[in-house]
Design a protein around this motif. Structure first.
Motif, mmCIF file in Angstrom:
data_model
loop_
_atom_site.group_PDB
_atom_site.id
_atom_site.type_symbol
_atom_site.label_atom_id
_atom_site.label_comp_id
_atom_site.label_asym_id
_atom_site.label_seq_id
_atom_site.Cartn_x
_atom_site.Cartn_y
_atom_site.Cartn_z
ATOM 1 N N SER A 1 6.525 -4.362 -7.840
ATOM 2 C CA SER A 1 7.385 -3.636 -6.902
ATOM 3 C C SER A 1 8.681 -4.383 -6.596
ATOM 4 C CB SER A 1 6.634 -3.374 -5.592
ATOM 5 O OG SER A 1 6.121 -4.577 -5.051
ATOM 6 N N THR A 10 11.976 4.062 -1.327
ATOM 7 C CA THR A 10 10.791 4.885 -1.562
ATOM 8 C C THR A 10 10.896 6.264 -0.919
ATOM 9 O OG1 THR A 10 9.707 3.851 0.345
ATOM 10 C CG2 THR A 10 9.240 2.908 -1.831
ATOM 11 N N PHE A 22 3.920 -1.224 -2.493
ATOM 12 C CA PHE A 22 4.679 -0.032 -2.868
ATOM 13 C C PHE A 22 4.009 1.235 -2.351
ATOM 14 C CE2 PHE A 22 5.403 3.538 -5.758
ATOM 15 C CZ PHE A 22 6.792 3.643 -5.683
ATOM 16 N N GLN A 74 4.310 1.674 1.391
ATOM 17 C CA GLN A 74 5.676 2.057 1.744
ATOM 18 C C GLN A 74 5.930 3.528 1.408
ATOM 19 O OE1 GLN A 74 7.621 -0.188 3.218
ATOM 20 N NE2 GLN A 74 9.546 0.927 3.315
ATOM 21 N N LEU A 122 10.916 -1.269 -3.358
ATOM 22 C CA LEU A 122 10.459 -0.932 -2.009
ATOM 23 C C LEU A 122 11.588 -0.375 -1.147
ATOM 24 C CD1 LEU A 122 8.283 -4.089 -1.250
ATOM 25 C CD2 LEU A 122 7.518 -1.875 -2.113
#
Length: 353
Positions: free
Chosen positions: A232, A278, A305, A308, A275
Protein backbone atom coordinates in the motif's frame (compact mmCIF):
# COMPACT_ATOMS: atom_id res chain seq x y z
CA UNK A 1 23.55 -7.46 1.34
CA UNK A 2 22.42 -10.11 3.79
CA UNK A 3 19.39 -12.25 3.21
CA UNK A 4 16.69 -12.36 5.87
CA UNK A 5 18.05 -14.16 8.91
CA UNK A 6 15.39 -13.10 11.38
CA UNK A 7 11.71 -13.66 10.73
CA UNK A 8 9.57 -10.61 11.54
CA UNK A 9 7.30 -11.07 14.53
CA UNK A 10 3.60 -11.81 14.08
CA UNK A 11 2.86 -8.40 15.57
CA UNK A 12 5.05 -6.70 12.94
CA UNK A 13 3.49 -8.62 10.05
CA UNK A 14 -0.04 -7.86 11.20
CA UNK A 15 0.16 -4.36 12.66
CA UNK A 16 3.62 -2.99 11.91
CA UNK A 17 2.85 -0.23 9.41
CA UNK A 18 3.75 2.65 11.73
CA UNK A 19 6.98 0.93 12.77
CA UNK A 20 8.33 1.92 9.38
CA UNK A 21 7.33 5.59 9.51
CA UNK A 22 9.16 8.44 11.22
CA UNK A 23 8.04 9.56 14.68
CA UNK A 24 9.54 12.05 17.12
CA UNK A 25 12.21 9.78 18.56
CA UNK A 26 13.35 8.44 15.17
CA UNK A 27 13.66 12.02 13.92
CA UNK A 28 15.66 12.96 17.02
CA UNK A 29 18.00 9.97 16.70
CA UNK A 30 18.44 10.64 12.99
CA UNK A 31 19.65 14.16 13.80
CA UNK A 32 21.98 12.96 16.55
CA UNK A 33 23.39 10.06 14.54
CA UNK A 34 23.35 11.68 11.13
CA UNK A 35 27.07 11.18 10.28
CA UNK A 36 26.74 7.44 10.95
CA UNK A 37 23.39 7.25 9.12
CA UNK A 38 24.81 9.06 6.10
CA UNK A 39 27.81 6.69 5.97
CA UNK A 40 25.77 3.49 6.33
CA UNK A 41 22.99 4.63 4.00
CA UNK A 42 25.40 5.42 1.20
CA UNK A 43 26.33 1.75 1.11
CA UNK A 44 22.97 0.13 1.82
CA UNK A 45 20.85 2.30 -0.48
CA UNK A 46 23.18 1.54 -3.39
CA UNK A 47 23.02 -2.19 -2.67
CA UNK A 48 19.28 -2.14 -2.20
CA UNK A 49 18.65 -0.32 -5.46
CA UNK A 50 20.74 -2.93 -7.24
CA UNK A 51 18.69 -5.64 -5.53
CA UNK A 52 15.41 -4.16 -6.83
CA UNK A 53 16.71 -4.03 -10.40
CA UNK A 54 18.53 -7.37 -10.64
CA UNK A 55 16.43 -10.20 -12.06
CA UNK A 56 16.15 -12.26 -15.22
CA UNK A 57 14.28 -10.75 -18.18
CA UNK A 58 15.22 -13.00 -21.11
CA UNK A 59 17.26 -16.09 -21.94
CA UNK A 60 17.33 -19.64 -20.68
CA UNK A 61 16.32 -20.68 -17.18
CA UNK A 62 17.09 -23.88 -15.28
CA UNK A 63 14.73 -25.59 -12.84
CA UNK A 64 16.28 -28.83 -11.64
CA UNK A 65 17.30 -30.73 -14.77
CA UNK A 66 14.91 -28.80 -17.03
CA UNK A 67 16.16 -25.93 -19.20
CA UNK A 68 13.71 -23.63 -20.96
CA UNK A 69 13.23 -20.13 -22.34
CA UNK A 70 12.24 -17.78 -19.52
CA UNK A 71 9.73 -16.04 -21.80
CA UNK A 72 7.70 -19.09 -22.81
CA UNK A 73 4.81 -21.36 -21.89
CA UNK A 74 7.43 -23.76 -20.51
CA UNK A 75 8.09 -21.15 -17.81
CA UNK A 76 4.40 -21.05 -17.00
CA UNK A 77 4.18 -24.85 -16.87
CA UNK A 78 7.20 -25.15 -14.56
CA UNK A 79 5.60 -22.54 -12.30
CA UNK A 80 2.36 -24.55 -12.20
CA UNK A 81 4.29 -27.67 -11.20
CA UNK A 82 6.32 -25.80 -8.56
CA UNK A 83 3.13 -24.45 -6.97
CA UNK A 84 1.40 -27.84 -7.36
CA UNK A 85 -1.47 -26.22 -9.22
CA UNK A 86 -1.57 -29.14 -11.65
CA UNK A 87 -3.29 -31.19 -8.92
CA UNK A 88 -6.25 -28.81 -9.28
CA UNK A 89 -6.20 -29.07 -13.10
CA UNK A 90 -5.13 -25.42 -13.04
CA UNK A 91 -3.37 -25.66 -16.38
CA UNK A 92 -4.24 -24.65 -19.94
CA UNK A 93 -4.95 -27.36 -22.50
CA UNK A 94 -2.61 -27.70 -25.53
CA UNK A 95 -5.28 -26.35 -27.87
CA UNK A 96 -5.77 -23.31 -25.61
CA UNK A 97 -2.05 -22.61 -25.59
CA UNK A 98 -2.00 -22.95 -29.37
CA UNK A 99 -4.85 -20.41 -29.63
CA UNK A 100 -3.08 -17.76 -27.56
CA UNK A 101 -1.97 -14.68 -29.44
CA UNK A 102 1.06 -12.50 -28.76
CA UNK A 103 0.96 -8.83 -29.62
CA UNK A 104 3.17 -5.78 -29.18
CA UNK A 105 1.18 -2.77 -27.98
CA UNK A 106 2.73 0.68 -28.20
CA UNK A 107 2.12 2.89 -25.19
CA UNK A 108 1.60 6.64 -25.45
CA UNK A 109 5.36 7.17 -25.55
CA UNK A 110 5.54 4.64 -28.44
CA UNK A 111 7.46 2.18 -26.27
CA UNK A 112 6.61 -1.52 -26.76
CA UNK A 113 4.47 -3.53 -24.33
CA UNK A 114 4.64 -7.28 -24.92
CA UNK A 115 1.24 -8.90 -24.33
CA UNK A 116 -0.43 -12.28 -24.57
CA UNK A 117 -4.17 -12.92 -24.90
CA UNK A 118 -6.72 -15.70 -25.35
CA UNK A 119 -10.33 -15.21 -26.38
CA UNK A 120 -13.40 -17.18 -25.43
CA UNK A 121 -15.95 -17.63 -28.18
CA UNK A 122 -18.39 -14.69 -28.34
CA UNK A 123 -17.29 -13.23 -24.99
CA UNK A 124 -17.01 -9.45 -24.63
CA UNK A 125 -15.70 -9.58 -21.06
CA UNK A 126 -11.97 -9.34 -20.38
CA UNK A 127 -9.71 -9.97 -17.41
CA UNK A 128 -6.22 -8.49 -17.39
CA UNK A 129 -3.58 -10.18 -15.23
CA UNK A 130 -0.65 -8.22 -13.79
CA UNK A 131 2.37 -10.24 -12.75
CA UNK A 132 4.68 -9.67 -9.80
CA UNK A 133 8.19 -8.26 -9.56
CA UNK A 134 10.79 -10.38 -11.45
CA UNK A 135 8.03 -12.31 -13.31
CA UNK A 136 6.54 -11.92 -16.80
CA UNK A 137 3.34 -12.26 -18.83
CA UNK A 138 3.60 -16.06 -18.94
CA UNK A 139 3.70 -16.37 -15.16
CA UNK A 140 0.77 -13.96 -15.08
CA UNK A 141 -1.31 -16.66 -16.77
CA UNK A 142 -1.75 -18.46 -13.45
CA UNK A 143 -3.82 -15.53 -12.20
CA UNK A 144 -6.20 -15.42 -15.16
CA UNK A 145 -6.66 -19.17 -15.68
CA UNK A 146 -9.77 -19.40 -13.49
CA UNK A 147 -11.40 -16.48 -15.30
CA UNK A 148 -10.88 -18.09 -18.70
CA UNK A 149 -12.65 -21.18 -17.36
CA UNK A 150 -15.54 -18.91 -16.39
CA UNK A 151 -15.89 -17.60 -19.93
CA UNK A 152 -13.78 -14.42 -19.86
CA UNK A 153 -11.25 -13.37 -22.43
CA UNK A 154 -7.85 -13.01 -20.78
CA UNK A 155 -4.77 -10.86 -21.33
CA UNK A 156 -1.43 -10.55 -19.57
CA UNK A 157 1.50 -8.31 -20.41
CA UNK A 158 5.11 -7.76 -19.38
CA UNK A 159 5.50 -4.92 -16.91
CA UNK A 160 7.94 -2.06 -17.51
CA UNK A 161 11.51 -3.45 -17.56
CA UNK A 162 10.25 -7.03 -17.37
CA UNK A 163 10.20 -9.69 -20.07
CA UNK A 164 10.06 -8.18 -23.54
CA UNK A 165 8.50 -4.84 -22.61
CA UNK A 166 10.55 -1.66 -22.78
CA UNK A 167 12.27 -0.08 -19.82
CA UNK A 168 15.69 0.05 -18.22
CA UNK A 169 14.50 0.19 -14.61
CA UNK A 170 11.38 -1.09 -12.91
CA UNK A 171 9.38 1.34 -10.82
CA UNK A 172 7.80 -1.66 -9.01
CA UNK A 173 4.50 -0.94 -10.76
CA UNK A 174 4.51 2.86 -10.58
CA UNK A 175 5.54 3.29 -14.22
CA UNK A 176 3.47 0.31 -15.33
CA UNK A 177 0.17 1.87 -14.21
CA UNK A 178 0.35 4.04 -17.33
CA UNK A 179 0.98 0.96 -19.46
CA UNK A 180 -2.12 -0.67 -17.98
CA UNK A 181 -4.12 2.36 -19.10
CA UNK A 182 -2.74 1.95 -22.64
CA UNK A 183 -3.43 -1.79 -22.72
CA UNK A 184 -7.07 -1.16 -21.79
CA UNK A 185 -7.27 1.50 -24.49
CA UNK A 186 -5.86 -1.00 -27.00
CA UNK A 187 -8.62 -3.46 -26.07
CA UNK A 188 -11.26 -0.77 -26.52
CA UNK A 189 -9.81 0.20 -29.91
CA UNK A 190 -9.66 -3.37 -31.25
CA UNK A 191 -12.54 -5.28 -29.66
CA UNK A 192 -16.12 -4.79 -28.55
CA UNK A 193 -15.52 -4.66 -24.80
CA UNK A 194 -18.40 -4.78 -22.32
CA UNK A 195 -16.42 -5.26 -19.12
CA UNK A 196 -12.85 -5.32 -17.86
CA UNK A 197 -11.74 -6.93 -14.61
CA UNK A 198 -8.24 -6.66 -13.16
CA UNK A 199 -6.21 -9.12 -11.11
CA UNK A 200 -2.64 -8.73 -9.87
CA UNK A 201 -0.30 -10.16 -7.30
CA UNK A 202 2.37 -8.33 -5.30
CA UNK A 203 3.78 -5.61 -7.59
CA UNK A 204 0.93 -6.27 -10.02
CA UNK A 205 -1.65 -5.78 -7.26
CA UNK A 206 -0.14 -2.43 -6.28
CA UNK A 207 0.10 -1.41 -9.94
CA UNK A 208 -3.59 -2.03 -10.66
CA UNK A 209 -4.55 -0.16 -7.49
CA UNK A 210 -2.43 2.82 -8.52
CA UNK A 211 -4.06 2.79 -11.96
CA UNK A 212 -7.53 2.70 -10.38
CA UNK A 213 -6.73 5.59 -8.04
CA UNK A 214 -5.08 7.67 -10.76
CA UNK A 215 -7.77 7.29 -13.41
CA UNK A 216 -9.25 3.80 -13.65
CA UNK A 217 -12.07 4.60 -11.25
CA UNK A 218 -13.43 6.91 -13.96
CA UNK A 219 -13.44 4.24 -16.68
CA UNK A 220 -16.97 2.73 -16.85
CA UNK A 221 -15.62 -0.40 -18.54
CA UNK A 222 -13.45 -1.34 -15.55
CA UNK A 223 -15.86 -3.06 -13.16
CA UNK A 224 -13.84 -4.78 -10.42
CA UNK A 225 -10.37 -5.85 -9.27
CA UNK A 226 -8.72 -8.68 -7.35
CA UNK A 227 -5.57 -7.80 -5.39
CA UNK A 228 -3.30 -10.53 -4.02
CA UNK A 229 -0.67 -9.50 -1.42
CA UNK A 230 -0.10 -6.02 -2.79
CA UNK A 231 1.73 -3.26 -0.93
CA UNK A 232 0.00 0.00 0.00
CA UNK A 233 3.04 2.29 0.28
CA UNK A 234 6.26 1.54 -1.62
CA UNK A 235 8.52 3.63 0.62
CA UNK A 236 7.26 1.83 3.73
CA UNK A 237 7.58 -1.48 1.88
CA UNK A 238 11.20 -0.72 0.96
CA UNK A 239 12.03 0.26 4.54
CA UNK A 240 10.52 -2.99 5.77
CA UNK A 241 12.50 -5.11 3.26
CA UNK A 242 15.75 -3.25 3.96
CA UNK A 243 15.41 -3.74 7.71
CA UNK A 244 14.90 -7.50 7.51
CA UNK A 245 17.37 -8.13 4.69
CA UNK A 246 20.14 -6.06 6.24
CA UNK A 247 19.29 -6.70 9.90
CA UNK A 248 19.61 -3.02 10.80
CA UNK A 249 16.87 -0.54 11.75
CA UNK A 250 15.54 0.98 8.54
CA UNK A 251 16.05 4.57 9.66
CA UNK A 252 19.78 3.91 10.08
CA UNK A 253 20.33 2.70 6.52
CA UNK A 254 17.73 4.23 4.19
CA UNK A 255 18.68 7.93 4.08
CA UNK A 256 18.74 9.00 0.43
CA UNK A 257 16.51 6.14 -0.79
CA UNK A 258 13.92 8.55 -2.22
CA UNK A 259 16.63 10.61 -3.93
CA UNK A 260 18.23 7.48 -5.43
CA UNK A 261 15.00 6.31 -7.07
CA UNK A 262 14.17 9.81 -8.24
CA UNK A 263 17.57 10.11 -9.92
CA UNK A 264 17.70 6.63 -11.47
CA UNK A 265 14.05 5.78 -12.19
CA UNK A 266 12.47 9.22 -12.37
CA UNK A 267 9.68 9.16 -9.80
CA UNK A 268 9.21 10.12 -6.17
CA UNK A 269 8.72 7.10 -3.90
CA UNK A 270 6.58 9.23 -1.58
CA UNK A 271 3.96 9.50 -4.32
CA UNK A 272 3.54 5.72 -4.46
CA UNK A 273 1.25 5.81 -1.44
CA UNK A 274 -2.05 4.07 -2.17
CA UNK A 275 -3.61 5.14 1.13
CA UNK A 276 -3.96 8.79 0.20
CA UNK A 277 -6.80 8.70 -2.35
CA UNK A 278 -8.87 5.67 -1.36
CA UNK A 279 -12.02 7.82 -1.43
CA UNK A 280 -11.80 7.70 -5.22
CA UNK A 281 -12.54 3.96 -4.97
CA UNK A 282 -15.62 4.31 -2.76
CA UNK A 283 -17.83 2.88 -5.53
CA UNK A 284 -15.32 0.35 -6.84
CA UNK A 285 -15.47 -3.28 -5.59
CA UNK A 286 -12.22 -5.01 -4.72
CA UNK A 287 -11.44 -8.51 -3.49
CA UNK A 288 -8.18 -8.50 -1.53
CA UNK A 289 -6.15 -11.57 -0.55
CA UNK A 290 -3.21 -11.57 1.83
CA UNK A 291 -1.44 -14.28 3.79
CA UNK A 292 -0.93 -13.41 7.44
CA UNK A 293 2.53 -15.01 7.35
CA UNK A 294 3.71 -13.03 4.32
CA UNK A 295 7.22 -11.92 5.27
CA UNK A 296 8.01 -10.10 2.00
CA UNK A 297 4.96 -7.86 1.56
CA UNK A 298 3.61 -7.99 5.11
CA UNK A 299 -0.07 -8.48 5.85
CA UNK A 300 -0.34 -5.00 7.38
CA UNK A 301 -0.05 -3.57 3.87
CA UNK A 302 -3.42 -4.94 2.71
CA UNK A 303 -4.92 -4.47 6.16
CA UNK A 304 -4.13 -0.73 6.16
CA UNK A 305 -5.43 -0.28 2.64
CA UNK A 306 -8.65 -2.22 3.24
CA UNK A 307 -9.42 -0.40 6.51
CA UNK A 308 -8.88 2.92 4.77
CA UNK A 309 -10.99 1.97 1.73
CA UNK A 310 -14.07 0.64 3.56
CA UNK A 311 -14.49 3.85 5.55
CA UNK A 312 -16.06 5.51 2.51
CA UNK A 313 -17.86 2.72 0.69
CA UNK A 314 -21.09 0.70 1.07
CA UNK A 315 -20.84 -2.15 3.56
CA UNK A 316 -19.82 -5.41 1.93
CA UNK A 317 -18.73 -3.89 -1.39
CA UNK A 318 -15.10 -4.94 -0.92
CA UNK A 319 -13.64 -7.87 0.99
CA UNK A 320 -10.32 -8.73 2.63
CA UNK A 321 -9.62 -12.47 2.71
CA UNK A 322 -6.96 -13.15 5.35
CA UNK A 323 -5.24 -16.52 5.09
CA UNK A 324 -3.57 -18.10 8.10
CA UNK A 325 -0.15 -19.73 7.66
CA UNK A 326 0.13 -18.44 4.09
CA UNK A 327 3.25 -16.64 2.83
CA UNK A 328 3.87 -14.40 -0.16
CA UNK A 329 1.87 -15.23 -3.32
CA UNK A 330 0.72 -18.55 -1.81
CA UNK A 331 -3.02 -17.87 -1.72
CA UNK A 332 -3.53 -19.37 -5.17
CA UNK A 333 -1.67 -22.56 -4.24
CA UNK A 334 -1.71 -23.38 -0.52
CA UNK A 335 -5.00 -21.57 -0.02
CA UNK A 336 -6.44 -22.72 -3.34
CA UNK A 337 -9.92 -23.81 -2.24
CA UNK A 338 -10.54 -20.61 -0.29
CA UNK A 339 -9.02 -18.56 -3.11
CA UNK A 340 -11.22 -19.90 -5.90
CA UNK A 341 -14.36 -19.97 -3.74
CA UNK A 342 -13.87 -16.31 -2.79
CA UNK A 343 -13.37 -15.28 -6.42
CA UNK A 344 -16.44 -17.25 -7.51
CA UNK A 345 -18.60 -15.55 -4.86
CA UNK A 346 -17.14 -12.15 -5.73
CA UNK A 347 -17.89 -12.56 -9.44
CA UNK A 348 -21.41 -13.75 -8.73
CA UNK A 349 -22.00 -10.66 -6.66
CA UNK A 350 -20.75 -8.39 -9.46
CA UNK A 351 -22.97 -10.11 -12.03
CA UNK A 352 -26.06 -9.40 -9.93
CA UNK A 353 -25.51 -5.65 -10.16
Amino acid sequence: MKVITKTPSKETLNSGYHKFCFNWWRILLTILLFPLIYFWSKKYVKEFFKFTQTYQRTGLMNVGTVTFDFNSFDGYYQDVIAKQLDQFDFVFKPEEIAAMQTVTILNRQQAPISALYLQNSKSKKWVIGLHGWTENKYLGLRQVFYFYQQGYNILTFDSVAHGLSAGKYTGIGYLNAQNLRDVIQWLQDNYAVEEVGLIGNSMGAACLTKYLIDEGYQNPLVHWAVSDCGFSNLLVQFRYVMQYRCQHPWWLISFGLVKKFKKEVGFNLRKYNLLKQTKRLKDFPMLIFHGEQDDFVPYFMSKEFFNQKVKDEPKGQSQLVSLLNINHVEAISKGHQIYTAAIKAFLTKQERK
